[in-house]
Design an enzyme around this catalytic site. Sequence first.
Site, PDB file in Angstrom:
ATOM      1  N   PRO A   1       0.847  -1.201   0.000  1.00 57.58           N
ATOM      2  CA  PRO A   1       0.000   0.000   0.000  1.00 57.58           C
ATOM      3  C   PRO A   1       0.882   1.250   0.000  1.00 57.58           C
ATOM      4  O   PRO A   1       1.541   1.549   0.993  1.00 57.58           O
ATOM      5  CB  PRO A   1      -0.801  -0.126   1.298  1.00 57.58           C
TER       6      PRO A   1
ATOM      7  N   ASP B   1       5.979   2.162   1.965  1.00 61.34           N
ATOM      8  CA  ASP B   1       5.068   1.048   2.204  1.00 61.34           C
ATOM      9  C   ASP B   1       4.353   1.292   3.532  1.00 61.34           C
ATOM     10  O   ASP B   1       4.979   1.250   4.593  1.00 61.34           O
ATOM     11  CB  ASP B   1       5.876  -0.260   2.244  1.00 61.34           C
ATOM     12  N   HIS B   2       3.044   1.529   3.461  1.00 56.99           N
ATOM     13  CA  HIS B   2       2.309   1.914   4.668  1.00 56.99           C
ATOM     14  C   HIS B   2       2.144   0.754   5.645  1.00 56.99           C
ATOM     15  O   HIS B   2       1.716   0.963   6.794  1.00 56.99           O
ATOM     16  CB  HIS B   2       0.936   2.468   4.281  1.00 56.99           C
ATOM     17  N   ARG B   3       2.468  -0.457   5.245  1.00 59.14           N
ATOM     18  CA  ARG B   3       2.485  -1.570   6.199  1.00 59.14           C
ATOM     19  C   ARG B   3       3.653  -1.427   7.165  1.00 59.14           C
ATOM     20  O   ARG B   3       3.601  -1.866   8.321  1.00 59.14           O
ATOM     21  CB  ARG B   3       2.606  -2.914   5.458  1.00 59.14           C
TER      22      ARG B   3
ATOM     23  N   VAL C   1       5.741   1.674   7.248  1.00 59.72           N
ATOM     24  CA  VAL C   1       6.016   3.067   7.597  1.00 59.72           C
ATOM     25  C   VAL C   1       4.697   3.808   7.764  1.00 59.72           C
ATOM     26  O   VAL C   1       3.916   3.912   6.804  1.00 59.72           O
ATOM     27  CB  VAL C   1       6.869   3.738   6.501  1.00 59.72           C
TER      28      VAL C   1
END
Length: 463
Positions: free
Chosen positions: A257, A433-435, A437
Site C-alpha cells: 500500500p 510502504d504503509h504496512r 512506515v
Amino acid sequence: MTQDTSLRFREFKMPDVGEGLTEAEILKWYVQPGDTVTDGQVVCEVETAKAAVELPIPYDGVVHELRFEEGTTVDVGTSIITIDVAPGSGDAAPAAAAPVVETPAEAPAEEAEPKGRTPVLVGYGVAETSTKRRARKGTSAVPEQAAAAAAIQAEMNGHGVVGQARPLAKPPVRKLAKDLGIDLATVTPTGPDGVITREDVHAAAAPAPAPVRAEPALAAQPGPAPVVAGARETRIPIKGVRKATAAAMVGSAFTAPHVTEFITLDVTRTMKLVDELKADKDMSGLRVNPLLLIAKALLVAIKRNPAVNAAWDEAAQEIVQKHYVNLGIAAATPRGLIVPNIKDAHDKTLPELAQALGELVSTAREGKTTPAAMQGGTVTITNVGVFGVDTGTPILNPGESAILAVGAIKLQPWVHKGKVKPRQVTTLALSFDHRLVDGELGSKVLADVAAILEQPKRLITWA
C-alpha cells in the site's frame, strides 16, 4: 581404441546469471564453429531480465556447434554451445540437436587472442578491445587460404575491402544498429579511440543535433523504435529488462500500500556547497553534483529514523529491519529502467559515496551493470528532475520500504529572511510502504532530508 564421445564433447548450458532467472536472450556470438577457445574466454553476450552480461566458456577446445541463433531466447539449463575438448581424435561427432548457425554478418574479426588473458566472471565482462579470438587452426600455415578467408570475412562484414578494420562498437551499440538497420561501416564515430557510440547510431538513423545530457542523468533514454514509412502502428516485443520491470512494478503497486508525501524546499545553500566541493582538492576527479548531497542527506535521515529501512516478509509474517543501507539509484537505459545499488552506502564517506556514484553511472551508461549490482537494495532515489519534471509519485522497488523522487531544481521567487528573493527551489516526493512506515515516520524522514538540504551544515551536526 575409440574415445568415448561423451568425454570428448562438452555441452555448455545457459547459466542463471542472476538469482532465479529462467531465461536469457542470446544477443551476440563472439565465436563460430571451428574456432579455438580457452577456459575463461567470452563466447557470447546474453540479455536477461536484469542486464546484459558476457558468458565465458569453462573449457579449452574447439567450437563444434552453436545450438541457437542470435536473438533466440533460451531457457536456463539448456545447452547453447558444444565444445570439442579433444580435437583431432578422429571420432564421429555427436548428433546435432539443432542446425549449426551460419556465420552472422557482424561476426568478430579473427584475431589472435592475447597471451595471459585473465578469465572473467559471469556478468563482469571484458573491455571491447580484449574480446579476441584465436586464429583458426592452420590459417597461419597457408597464407593463400588466410588471405582468402580475410577477403570472405571482409565481404561478410559489409566492407568489401580486404584488410579494412571492423568498426569499433560495444555489443549494446551493435544491437541498436542492427535494430535500426544501420550499417556500422557507414557511421562516423565520435567516441574515444574511434569507438561508435549510441548517439552516432541515432545520428546516422535520423540526423539531428545530439541531445545534451542534463546533470546528473545516469544514462541515455531508450531511442525510438524505427518507423516504417506509411505504417500506422509499430509493435515492440515486451521482453528482457522492460518485461521484468513491468512485472515488478505491477506486483509492487498491487502488493504494497503506497503512500506519497511531498515537500518543496529552498536548496540554494546546497547548490553553493556543490560548487565549493567541486573546487575542493579532496574531491578532485570525483563526480560532484546535487544528487551526491541528496543521497548523503537521505542516508543521514535513515540513520536518524532507522525503522524506515525495513522489508515486509509476507511468508514469515515478519518485518525485517535492515541495519545496513544498499542505496538504489534508478537509471534509464536503452534496455529499460534498472536500479543498481551502492552496497553499504551508510558506511561511506562523502568522497567514497561520490566515487561509488560515479562508477554506478559509468557502468549503467556502458550497459554493463551486473545482476548482482541490482540485488539487495533497501531504499532508492529516482531523479526525475533531470527531465525537467517537478516531481512524481514513484512506485517502490520490490522488497524495499521507501523511494525518494527528486524534482527539477529551478530558480523561483521565495521568501528568504522576510523578503521575496530568487532562490534555487525543488520538490521532493517520498513514497513508502504503509504496512511498514506510518505517516509520522514517513514525514520525519522527508522532513529530515529537506532540513539537511536547506541547511547542509546539518550533514556534520546530525551525521
